[in-house]
Design a protein around this motif. Structure first.
Motif, short mmCIF file in Angstrom:
data_model
loop_
_atom_site.label_atom_id
_atom_site.label_comp_id
_atom_site.label_asym_id
_atom_site.label_seq_id
_atom_site.Cartn_x
_atom_site.Cartn_y
_atom_site.Cartn_z
N LEU A 135 42.16 29.56 45.91
CA LEU A 135 40.74 29.42 46.94
C LEU A 135 41.24 29.03 48.28
N ALA A 162 29.99 33.14 43.45
CA ALA A 162 31.54 32.64 42.90
C ALA A 162 31.55 32.65 41.45
N VAL A 219 33.25 37.71 42.11
CA VAL A 219 32.77 37.32 42.46
C VAL A 219 31.85 38.67 42.84
N LEU A 242 36.57 32.42 38.03
CA LEU A 242 37.38 31.21 38.59
C LEU A 242 37.43 30.46 37.76
N LEU A 284 29.30 29.01 44.50
CA LEU A 284 30.44 28.76 43.06
C LEU A 284 29.01 27.88 41.86
N ILE A 298 37.71 34.41 48.40
CA ILE A 298 36.95 33.46 46.98
C ILE A 298 37.80 35.08 46.04
N VAL A 350 27.68 30.61 50.42
CA VAL A 350 28.97 31.51 49.23
C VAL A 350 28.17 29.99 48.38
N ILE A 368 35.59 26.12 49.81
CA ILE A 368 36.88 27.71 50.03
C ILE A 368 36.91 28.27 50.54
N CYS A 369 36.39 27.86 52.02
CA CYS A 369 36.34 28.37 53.84
C CYS A 369 37.06 27.51 54.22
N CYS A 400 36.03 32.44 54.84
CA CYS A 400 35.76 32.08 53.04
C CYS A 400 37.29 33.23 52.31
N SER A 409 37.91 39.72 44.22
CA SER A 409 38.37 39.33 45.64
C SER A 409 37.14 39.46 46.84
#
Length: 543
Positions: free
Chosen positions: A110, A188, A177, A63, A224, A173, A222, A161-162, A171, A316
């Motif tokens: 995202l 992510a 990932v 990302l 980050l 991403i 999920v 991101i969902c 979600c 992805s």
């Protein structure tokens, strides 16, 4: 003029004519210009002002955040049924600020639950572990103050991101990932420090809001995270992934299609087979039941991700499945939110199961020969079964039908062939009617409603969906005398006399009485006009 100069001129005069001396001078001048130009070209990058801050971003940092500014504000939601989802607003990276050296830079997005999109640029042209550098042809410098300012902007504008729809949560991403099955975590990678909300939870099953169903679905996280905190990739995949659950109400034919198969189709079809399925809540009977569909949606052997202790890496990942925006829409696809329609889905089914009939065949052939239209009577082994299926079949034959009595089973491929060969399908309200997805277009569906106030279920589950499948729909509501509940409870009991009062006690009470305890004995004389109407609709088929 010195003695040395006189000697030099004398030598030139003896060696070259005057014209040759001029040409030699011109040549020397041009050569000098070329030499100076070459020096300027080679050393120009080193003569320009040094940048205030040198930034290098790794290509394999998924990302990647170079510079993010908000270009527009989110619009209002489209309808009250989509209270948490409206039109998206883009967060983009201006290319005039920073350039990657590759010309193959492509944007990735995202999607957020607050209707924002974070555009992330990923350089796909350079090898892994190579460091990106800024394009030397741009005269751009970035100060520490700019980096801090843009970082603050990110914290203020970056959203989850969902996205949440009425019946599902998804979600999406992109970038670096990493999926770890045993911990049920999707990591992510980001290349910047972020102190805002960076963790989201999702149950990847498309029946959000149904407590009983969602209790049977494993929850995933999920996150980050900065690159340094990520686990090492053990298995690298070259295609995107879709994570979905086989928990919930799987193995109920209605829910198999409305909660899993149709959402999986709308989510995965755009990849044209180039997608890896990650299955949570493994259900082997379900996988056996729908193996043809899975094979036609993905070219890769699916992965039972729950027990995987190795880290799987993708460019992805989509966690969860897409579904119609409205809460009470079943067995249908929202054409405003998908590039596919129910017509496309039914064609996909015909291709997957090699079904011959796209549309109902005319009963009169080109040689003016008449054929008897086929009627399928759906048998049920337990509740809501016909107690006089034989009498219904005889009445249908007298009218002119060729009758098949069969019960749906786990052999979807075989039963789909049977359904597709028929012009009319008749059955009591229940999951068996879901097999109308295999009927040819312009065929007739006859739904029989037991007592108990089934009207709203009948309309939502089968009447409305049949229109999207280009089928003709007929309905028959039985009288109390046609229900086995009359003999069980008596005419004056509340169950028979006032079903609405029973229904007010909750779904479990309604289900236990009217869905589980009830069977149907159709009054043939009362039901005959429905059979005649179905026959007339079939006769309307053109040659």
């Amino acid at each position: 003029m010195t003695e040395k100069d006189l000697l030099y001129d004398t030598i030139l005069a003896r060696s070259f004519s005057k014209n040759e001396q001029k040409r030699l001078g011109y040549g020397a001048f041009v050569a000098s210009l070329l030499f100076v130009f070459t020096l300027c070209t080679v050393f120009k990058p080193y003569l320009s002002p040094l940048p205030t801050v040198e930034l290098q971003l790794p290509v394999n940092a998924g990302l990647r955040m170079l510079r993010i500014t908000e270009t527009q504000k989110p619009q209002a939601s489209r309808s009250s049924s989509n209270a948490t989802y409206g039109d998206s607003a883009n967060l983009t990276i201006p290319t005039d600020q920073i350039n990657i050296t590759s010309n193959a830079t492509t944007p990735h997005k995202l999607i957020s639950s607050e209707n924002h999109e974070l555009s992330v640029f990923k350089n796909t042209s350079l090898p892994k572990n190579h460091l990106d550098s800024f394009n030397s042809t741009t005269n751009t410098t970035i100060s520490k103050e700019q980096v801090v300012t843009e970082g603050n902007k990110l914290e203020k504008t970056m959203k989850p991101i969902c996205k949440k729809l009425a019946r599902t949560k998804i979600c999406e991403i992109n970038g670096d990932v990493r999926v770890h099955g045993k911990s049920a975590t999707i990591h992510a990678a980001i290349t910047f420090a972020f102190s805002g909300n960076s963790t989201w939870h999702i149950k990847p099953y498309a029946r959000k809001g149904d407590v009983a169903a969602m209790e049977r679905v494993r929850e995933w996280t999920v996150k980050l995270e900065q690159n340094a905190n990520l686990s090492r990739c053990v298995r690298n995949h070259s295609v995107p992934a879709i994570l979905f659950s086989l928990g919930g109400y799987s193995m109920n034919n209605f829910h198999d299609f409305t909660d899993i198969v149709i959402p999986l189709y709308t989510t995965a079809r755009r990849f044209n087979g180039g997608v890896q399925f990650l299955v949570t809540n493994k259900n082997q009977p379900w996988l056996n039941k729908f193996k043809e569909i899975l094979k036609n949606l993905s070219n890769y052997e699916l992965i039972y991700i729950d027990e995987e202790d190795e880290t799987h890496c993708f460019s992805s990942v989509t966690a969860g499945l897409n579904r119609h925006r409205e809460y009470y829409k079943e067995l249908t696809i929202d054409p405003s939110d998908s590039e596919y329609s129910m017509s496309d889905f039914r064609k996909f089914l015909r291709d997957s199961y090699s079904l011959r009939n796209a549309a109902a065949r005319p009963v009169t052939t080109r040689r003016n020969q008449r054929r008897r239209p086929r009627m399928l009577i759906l048998a049920r082994g337990r509740s809501r079964a016909f107690t006089n299926a034989g009498a219904i079949a005889r009445a249908a034959k007298q009218i002119g039908f060729k009758v098949v009595v069969a019960e749906a089973n786990a052999d979807v491929a075989s039963f789909a062939q049977t359904v597709n060969s028929c012009d009319v399908m008749l059955g009591v309200h229940g999951a068996g009617l879901t097999n109308m997805v295999f009927l040819p277009e312009n065929a007739v569906v006859v739904q029989i409603l037991p007592i108990g106030g089934f009207e709203w279920l009948a309309k939502t589950d089968f009447e409305e969906p049949s229109k999207g499948m280009n089928l003709r729909y007929l309905e028959y509501k039985i009288a109390a005398e046609e229900s086995t509940l009359l003999r069980r409870y008596g005419r004056d009991h509340e169950v028979v006399r006032d079903p609405s009062a029973v229904g007010k006690r909750g779904w479990e009470m309604f289900q236990s009485v009217y869905l589980v305890q009830q069977n149907v004995s159709v009054d043939i004389n009362r039901f005959r006009p429905v059979l005649v109407k179905a026959f007339e609709l079939v006769q309307m088929q053109s040659v």
